[in-house]
Scaffold this active site. Structure first.
Site, mmCIF file in Angstrom:
data_model
loop_
_atom_site.group_PDB
_atom_site.id
_atom_site.type_symbol
_atom_site.label_atom_id
_atom_site.label_comp_id
_atom_site.label_asym_id
_atom_site.label_seq_id
_atom_site.Cartn_x
_atom_site.Cartn_y
_atom_site.Cartn_z
ATOM 1 N NE ARG A 1 -1.898 -2.054 2.730
ATOM 2 C CZ ARG A 1 -2.035 -3.315 2.316
ATOM 3 N NH1 ARG A 1 -3.035 -3.649 1.580
ATOM 4 N NH2 ARG A 1 -1.166 -4.238 2.680
ATOM 5 C CB THR A 2 3.398 2.598 2.301
ATOM 6 O OG1 THR A 2 2.625 2.198 3.428
ATOM 7 C CG2 THR A 2 4.004 3.960 2.570
ATOM 8 C CE LYS B 1 26.563 -3.071 -6.537
ATOM 9 N NZ LYS B 1 26.775 -2.096 -7.626
ATOM 10 N NE ARG C 1 7.218 0.899 4.847
ATOM 11 C CZ ARG C 1 5.996 0.382 4.824
ATOM 12 N NH1 ARG C 1 5.799 -0.866 4.474
ATOM 13 N NH2 ARG C 1 4.955 1.118 5.155
ATOM 14 C CG HIS D 1 3.665 4.174 8.651
ATOM 15 N ND1 HIS D 1 3.692 5.010 7.549
ATOM 16 C CD2 HIS D 1 3.312 2.950 8.179
ATOM 17 C CE1 HIS D 1 3.361 4.311 6.480
ATOM 18 N NE2 HIS D 1 3.123 3.057 6.827
#
Ligand code: NCD
Length: 307
Positions: free
Chosen positions: A51-52, A80, A101, A129
């Site tokens: 969703r986000t 890396k 995120r 959030h």
């Protein structure tokens, strides 16, 4: 330049303006189709998301802009060993705004310190959030017509659930908010939320473990998933994961005017039979997430509202 790292980065007035803009977007979508022409949003997702990430992308596309980014740490140079600070310096050359995120709490804050474009925290570990909170506020305001005088039940994983932490921080700024915090003992809200937010603001709240008893008094029931990925051992997760399952029988205990929210994804905590109940608002909530992210992108890019 502004970032959104915590829901408190916007004052109550600014939040109100943003929700008003999101409301106008909902009803006049075509009017906004070109306000971000030529602008680019980068989505930097070091943790899973449906969703986000996709609602951010849909939001930018709806505004006429374009999107670029990565959907997992494995497919970025993080694999890396590149630092967040270096990555954001590079992304700043490629995009006008970014949503990040990350599993580490505070990673978007670090990014903002090295960024020359606005950084949006799209979830940092078990911490915050804020864009889910804006979505939740818009949903509650649209459904009930208010953000004050509400008894809000938060149920499930209140310890690791970042959406809960952000929502509490945002809601305590309104008047007449009471919380019923429903969780097993082990998954209660972190101390910093209890003492620095609830106690400090003198907010009325109760910590309980029984959902049935709490149901009749709630105006909003905010269900959450037990956050498997934040547990240190699987046994604890298995023991706690089905602590609460909302079904039609439990819904009978609630007010006719109560709404059920859930940031989603759900696992087992809301039985699918509840989806047909008119009080189930979680799919609508996901739709509001697009409008609110459109409003947020416009606000941070300082795009004028079209006439
Ligand atoms: C939430 C999250 O990522 O914190 N999901 C979302 O963004 N809608 C809730 C969760 O994962 O349980």
């Amino acid at each position: 330049m502004r970032h959104l790292l915590n829901p408190l980065d916007f004052s109550v007035e600014e939040t109100e303006q943003l929700l008003d803009l999101a409301g106008d977007i909902e009803h006049n979508l075509p009017k906004y189709a070109h306000v971000c022409d030529g602008k680019k949003l980068a989505t930097l997702f070091y943790e899973p998301s449906t969703r986000t990430r996709l609602s951010f992308e849909a939001a930018m596309l709806n505004l006429g802009g374009s999107v670029l980014g990565f959907a997992s740490a494995d497919s970025s140079s993080a694999a890396k060993g590149e630092s967040v600070a270096d990555t954001i310096r590079i992304i700043s050359c490629y995009a006008d705004i970014c949503a990040m995120r990350h599993p580490k709490e505070g990673a978007p804050l670090v990014a903002s310190q090295f960024s020359s474009i606005p950084v949006i925290n799209a979830g940092d570990g078990g911490h915050q959030h804020p864009t889910q909170t804006l979505t939740d506020l818009l949903t509650i305001r649209s459904l009930t017509g208010r953000l004050n005088n509400l008894t809000v039940g938060l149920c499930g994983d209140l310890k690791f659930g970042r959406t809960v932490h952000s929502l509490i921080e945002a809601l305590v700024r309104y008047t007449g908010i009471r919380f019923v915090l429903i969780s097993p003992q082990e998954l209660r809200i972190p101390d910093y939320i209890r003492t620095d937010v609830l106690d400090k603001k003198g907010v009325e709240y109760r910590e309980v473990d029984n959902l049935d008893e709490a149901m009749p008094e709630l105006d909003i029931l905010y269900m959450t998933r037990v956050q498997k990925e934040r547990f240190f051992n699987e046994e604890d997760y298995i023991r706690l994961k089905d602590s609460y399952i909302l079904d039609n029988k439990k819904m009978e205990l609630a007010k006719e005017t109560m709404y059920v929210l859930h940031p989603l994804p759900r696992v087992n905590e809301i039985s699918v039979e509840v989806d047909k109940d008119p009080r189930a608002a979680y799919f609508k909530q996901a739709q509001y997430g697009v409008y609110v992210r459109m409003a947020l992108i416009m606000t941070l890019l300082e795009v004028e509202k079209p006439c």
